[in-house]
Design an enzyme around this catalytic site. Structure first.
Site, PDB file in Angstrom:
ATOM      1  NE  ARG A  49     -18.095 -10.609  16.912  1.00  0.00           N
ATOM      2  CZ  ARG A  49     -17.677 -10.361  15.683  1.00  0.00           C
ATOM      3  NH1 ARG A  49     -18.265 -10.973  14.649  1.00  0.00           N
ATOM      4  NH2 ARG A  49     -16.692  -9.508  15.450  1.00  0.00           N
ATOM      5  CE  LYS A  64     -18.630  -5.721  18.297  1.00  0.00           C
ATOM      6  NZ  LYS A  64     -17.568  -6.030  19.298  1.00  0.00           N
ATOM      7  CG  HIS A 112     -15.608 -13.079  22.723  1.00  0.00           C
ATOM      8  ND1 HIS A 112     -16.512 -12.927  21.698  1.00  0.00           N
ATOM      9  CD2 HIS A 112     -14.511 -12.369  22.348  1.00  0.00           C
ATOM     10  CE1 HIS A 112     -15.997 -12.156  20.754  1.00  0.00           C
ATOM     11  NE2 HIS A 112     -14.786 -11.811  21.118  1.00  0.00           N
ATOM     12  NE  ARG A 115     -14.626 -12.962  17.167  1.00  0.00           N
ATOM     13  CZ  ARG A 115     -14.831 -12.864  15.849  1.00  0.00           C
ATOM     14  NH1 ARG A 115     -15.400 -13.865  15.203  1.00  0.00           N
ATOM     15  NH2 ARG A 115     -14.464 -11.790  15.192  1.00  0.00           N
ATOM     16  CG  HIS A 141     -10.940  -8.964  13.492  1.00  0.00           C
ATOM     17  ND1 HIS A 141      -9.861  -9.645  14.013  1.00  0.00           N
ATOM     18  CD2 HIS A 141     -11.962  -9.158  14.377  1.00  0.00           C
ATOM     19  CE1 HIS A 141     -10.208 -10.218  15.161  1.00  0.00           C
ATOM     20  NE2 HIS A 141     -11.471  -9.934  15.393  1.00  0.00           N
ATOM     21  CE1 TYR A 166      -6.885 -14.387  19.413  1.00  0.00           C
ATOM     22  CE2 TYR A 166      -7.384 -12.804  17.680  1.00  0.00           C
ATOM     23  CZ  TYR A 166      -7.769 -13.498  18.808  1.00  0.00           C
ATOM     24  OH  TYR A 166      -9.022 -13.302  19.339  1.00  0.00           O
TER      25      TYR A 166
END
Length: 335
Positions: A198, A221, A277, A280, A303, A312
């Protein structure tokens, strides 16, 4: 009279333990419910003469938010901002008594917020914040009742197609970033493109996080550190960049506005909310298109859930390729 009609319904006013016992009052919507409650209390006292009615919980919704923050939220990276949001929600709903708070009250509140222009995503986030307040207080035994938001469904969000930059667009963007006043923005962007970081993770890097061909991202995050390999060329460039600046441990100054300027110079049209973003998304998309493994991508991106990464999967060269040979027309040589 033990039961009488009042403006708000039918009031039960009894001393189930006799004249020396504690007086109990409660108002119910119908006379039948009032009679049933009176019988219930009398039977309870007969079974347990020392029984006393539970004390009324006078805490407001904001009191539970304060408890949550004191015992849990203060330790979260976004604890202070989340508390401000929660208290604003309490005020907007009239800060009801916590034991009287219902799902309907929140449902009505979020509809008003939607009408005022807030997005369903924002309301789902607010609902999750308040649900977490009750859950944490239940876990800490500060709240003995059920979570009133457990059964209230969040808004269903239509998934957006994830956009990414093509190789020609990446080249144009990096050239445009070099035309801005920032000496850092191009390198920050390349870290994002090389590691899936990020923007804030890359921009906040310290030299101690780069060693032995790996960047260790710590201020993430998810609050979980993750290590991502980089090339020797990029590592050498980062070390050289650090030696040439005068920022102590930090590698970069703030470069977000310079990135925005670079995007304008490059004349790129990006989806709303995907300024930095997009880098990313671009890393993740190219990683999969070039044959990368989804499970490896999950770890690289940090994640929590594979469901976030699986978005994806459709970019994989082998994704659903069986459809070309297993469909009925193929068997009939008609396609």
């Amino acid at each position: 009279m033990a039961i009488k009609q009042v403006k708000t319904g039918w009031q039960v006013n009894i001393q189930p333990g006799g004249r020396s016992g504690k007086r109990v009052k409660k108002t119910l919507p119908t006379k039948a419910e009032a009679l049933a409650w009176e019988r219930h209390i009398q039977a309870t006292v007969q079974r347990n003469p020392d029984w006393t009615p539970p004390k009324k919980d006078a805490r407001r919704l904001s009191d539970l938010v304060d408890l949550w923050h004191r015992h849990h939220g203060s330790g979260l990276k976004d604890g202070e901002s989340r508390k401000r949001i929660l208290l604003a929600m309490c005020n907007a709903m009239g800060n009801p008594f916590a034991d009287k708070f219902t799902p309907d009250q929140f449902a009505e509140y979020r509809l008003k917020r939607i009408d005022a222009g807030l997005t369903p995503n924002t309301m789902n986030r607010e609902q999750a914040y308040l649900r977490a307040v009750f859950n944490e207080n239940i876990r800490l035994e500060h709240w003995k009742k059920e979570n009133p938001l457990t059964k209230l469904r969040s808004f269903k969000i239509q998934e957006r197609e994830l956009s990414y930059l093509t190789n020609p667009q990446i080249k144009v963007l990096l050239e445009s970033l070099s035309q801005t006043i920032s000496s850092d923005v191009n390198l920050v962007a390349r870290i994002c493109l090389a590691t899936g970081a990020r923007w804030g993770e890359a921009e906040g890097l310290r030299i101690s996080q780069i060693r032995n061909g790996v960047i260790q991202f710590v201020q993430t995050k998810s609050s979980k550190a993750r290590a991502v390999p980089i090339t020797q060329k990029l590592e050498t460039e980062l070390i050289s960049h650090h030696e040439s600046n005068n920022l102590g441990e930090r590698l970069f100054e703030a470069a977000y506005q310079a990135f925005r300027d670079g995007v304008k110079i490059a004349k790129l049209i990006l989806p709303k909310g995907q300024l930095t973003h997009i880098l990313r998304h671009t890393f993740a998309s190219h990683f999969v298109m070039n044959g990368g493994n989804i499970l490896a991508l999950q770890k690289i991106l940090g994640h929590h859930s594979l469901a976030m990464t699986i978005r994806y999967a459709h970019l994989s060269p082998d994704h659903l390729q069986e459809t070309k040979r297993l469909n009925p027309l193929a068997k009939l040589n008609l396609c």
